[in-house]
Scaffold this active site. Structure first.
Site, PDB file in Angstrom:
ATOM      1  N   SER A 123      -1.793   0.810   7.987  1.00 24.93           N
ATOM      2  CA  SER A 123      -0.143   0.858   8.044  1.00 24.93           C
ATOM      3  C   SER A 123       0.230   2.080   7.427  1.00 24.93           C
ATOM      4  O   SER A 123      -0.428   2.440   6.473  1.00 24.93           O
ATOM      5  CB  SER A 123      -0.094  -0.753   7.049  1.00 24.93           C
ATOM      6  OG  SER A 123       1.753  -0.773   6.325  1.00 24.93           O
ATOM      7  N   PRO A 129       2.212   3.283  -4.852  1.00 23.73           N
ATOM      8  CA  PRO A 129       1.725   1.645  -4.974  1.00 23.73           C
ATOM      9  C   PRO A 129       2.891   0.786  -5.930  1.00 23.73           C
ATOM     10  O   PRO A 129       4.267   1.192  -5.978  1.00 23.73           O
ATOM     11  CB  PRO A 129       0.772   2.231  -6.521  1.00 23.73           C
ATOM     12  CG  PRO A 129       1.721   3.169  -6.812  1.00 23.73           C
ATOM     13  CD  PRO A 129       2.568   4.084  -5.304  1.00 23.73           C
ATOM     14  N   ASP A 130       2.686  -0.374  -5.521  1.00 22.78           N
ATOM     15  CA  ASP A 130       3.616  -1.643  -6.340  1.00 22.78           C
ATOM     16  C   ASP A 130       5.204  -1.543  -5.168  1.00 22.78           C
ATOM     17  O   ASP A 130       5.867  -1.897  -5.801  1.00 22.78           O
ATOM     18  CB  ASP A 130       3.654  -1.273  -7.632  1.00 22.78           C
ATOM     19  CG  ASP A 130       2.255  -1.838  -8.064  1.00 22.78           C
ATOM     20  OD1 ASP A 130       1.660  -2.510  -7.597  1.00 22.78           O
ATOM     21  OD2 ASP A 130       2.103  -1.109  -9.524  1.00 22.78           O
ATOM     22  N   LYS A 145      -5.837  -1.933   2.188  1.00 20.87           N
ATOM     23  CA  LYS A 145      -5.698  -1.433   3.764  1.00 20.87           C
ATOM     24  C   LYS A 145      -6.024  -0.022   2.974  1.00 20.87           C
ATOM     25  O   LYS A 145      -7.122   0.872   3.702  1.00 20.87           O
ATOM     26  CB  LYS A 145      -4.851  -1.147   4.375  1.00 20.87           C
ATOM     27  CG  LYS A 145      -4.280  -2.356   5.250  1.00 20.87           C
ATOM     28  CD  LYS A 145      -2.890  -2.619   5.465  1.00 20.87           C
ATOM     29  CE  LYS A 145      -2.657  -3.819   6.272  1.00 20.87           C
ATOM     30  NZ  LYS A 145      -3.394  -4.646   7.458  1.00 20.87           N
TER      31      LYS A 145
END
Ligand SMILES: *[C@@H]1O[C@H](CO)[C@@H](O)[C@H](O)[C@H]1NC(C)=O
Ligand SMILES: *[C@@H]1O[C@H](CO)[C@@H](O)[C@H](O)[C@H]1NC(C)=O
Length: 248
Positions: A123, A129-130, A145
């Site tokens: 993806s 992040p987050d 992923k």
């Protein structure tokens, strides 16, 4: 062999491989669903349908015997509660599917000895992040992923192709110009599942062009479809993709 073959992209790819006259296997968990979406009759190994679970390496080993190309199209999938919050079923968290499950497939493919090319659909959106998507259902799907991608790249497989699509659409394919990019820099971050399946088919048919590529995939609906081989050329070009500072 296509895993996640009863999924929305997986079924499109499996049927496209069959139409192209390529001997293909579908690795599925649910034979009833396989009958519904893959158009099989006996739905057994005589029709290329292999039943198993990516969290069970033994079932994978049997299915991968003699396989030359593996397409990993399994993915974790968040479910929604009536109050709107998301969750993953036990044992089907992103860690289980997108990292450990992907790893099981890569390692079993290496042990099978015949696999020379592994294609993975991951993806877009793994540089930050987050994000909302990453935190969905407390799964950290994008984090896992990304770990799945890294383990494939480091596995020593002779060739890999990693496709990182933006938001997936179920509308018709073959209409828009497909765009390859890196580090989440693509503006039009959406692409149809049918186009993802076409890119996978082209990557399988043109292994020299798709060899050891990892790229973001998106599309521009305002421009007509172009050549998939030039998409792979674009995907090799990382210029302008460094010094990333994007907002997702
Ligand atoms: C298998 O697929 C059928 C048809 O899509 C569905 O009704 C059934 O619930 C699925 N079984 C499991 C165990 O997921
Ligand atoms: C939503 O429902 C689940 C299960 O009933 C509960 O655990 C959770 O706290 C709820 N979330 C909100 C925001 O109400």
């Amino acid at each position: 062999m296509v895993t996640g073959a009863t999924g929305r992209t997986g079924s499109l790819l499996f049927l496209a491989l069959q139409s192209a006259g390529i001997e293909a296997r579908a690795f599925v968990r649910n034979i009833t669903k396989a009958r519904e979406v893959l158009g099989c009759k006996a739905c057994d190994e005589s029709e290329g349908i292999y039943v198993g679970d990516i969290t069970d390496p033994e079932t994978l080993g049997n299915a991968l015997r003699g396989v030359r190309r593996l397409v990993i199209l399994t993915s974790s999938y968040p479910l929604q509660l009536p109050n709107g919050t998301y969750y993953f079923p036990p044992g089907e968290y992103p860690k289980d599917i997108d990292w450990i499950g992907s790893n099981n497939q890569v390692r079993t493919a290496l042990m099978a000895g015949s696999v020379e090319h592994i294609l993975l659909v991951s993806s877009m959106g793994t540089t930050q992040p987050d994000t909302f998507l990453d935190k969905l259902g407390d799964g950290h799907a994008l984090f896992y992923k990304l770990n799945g991608e890294i383990d494939l790249m480091a596995s020593g497989i002779p060739s890999y192709t990693i496709i990182k699509p933006g938001g997936l659409l179920s509308t018709e394919g073959g209409r828009s110009l497909l765009l390859a990019g890196h580090n989440d820099r693509l503006m039009h971050a959406r692409v149809t599942r049918a186009d993802v399946a076409s890119v996978l088919l082209a990557a399988i048919l043109n292994p020299k062009h798709s060899r050891n590529l990892r790229f973001d995939l998106s599309s521009d609906p305002d421009q007509p479809a172009g050549s998939l081989l030039s998409l792979f050329e674009d995907a090799r070009d990382w210029s302008g993709s460094w010094n990333n500072n994007v907002q997702l």
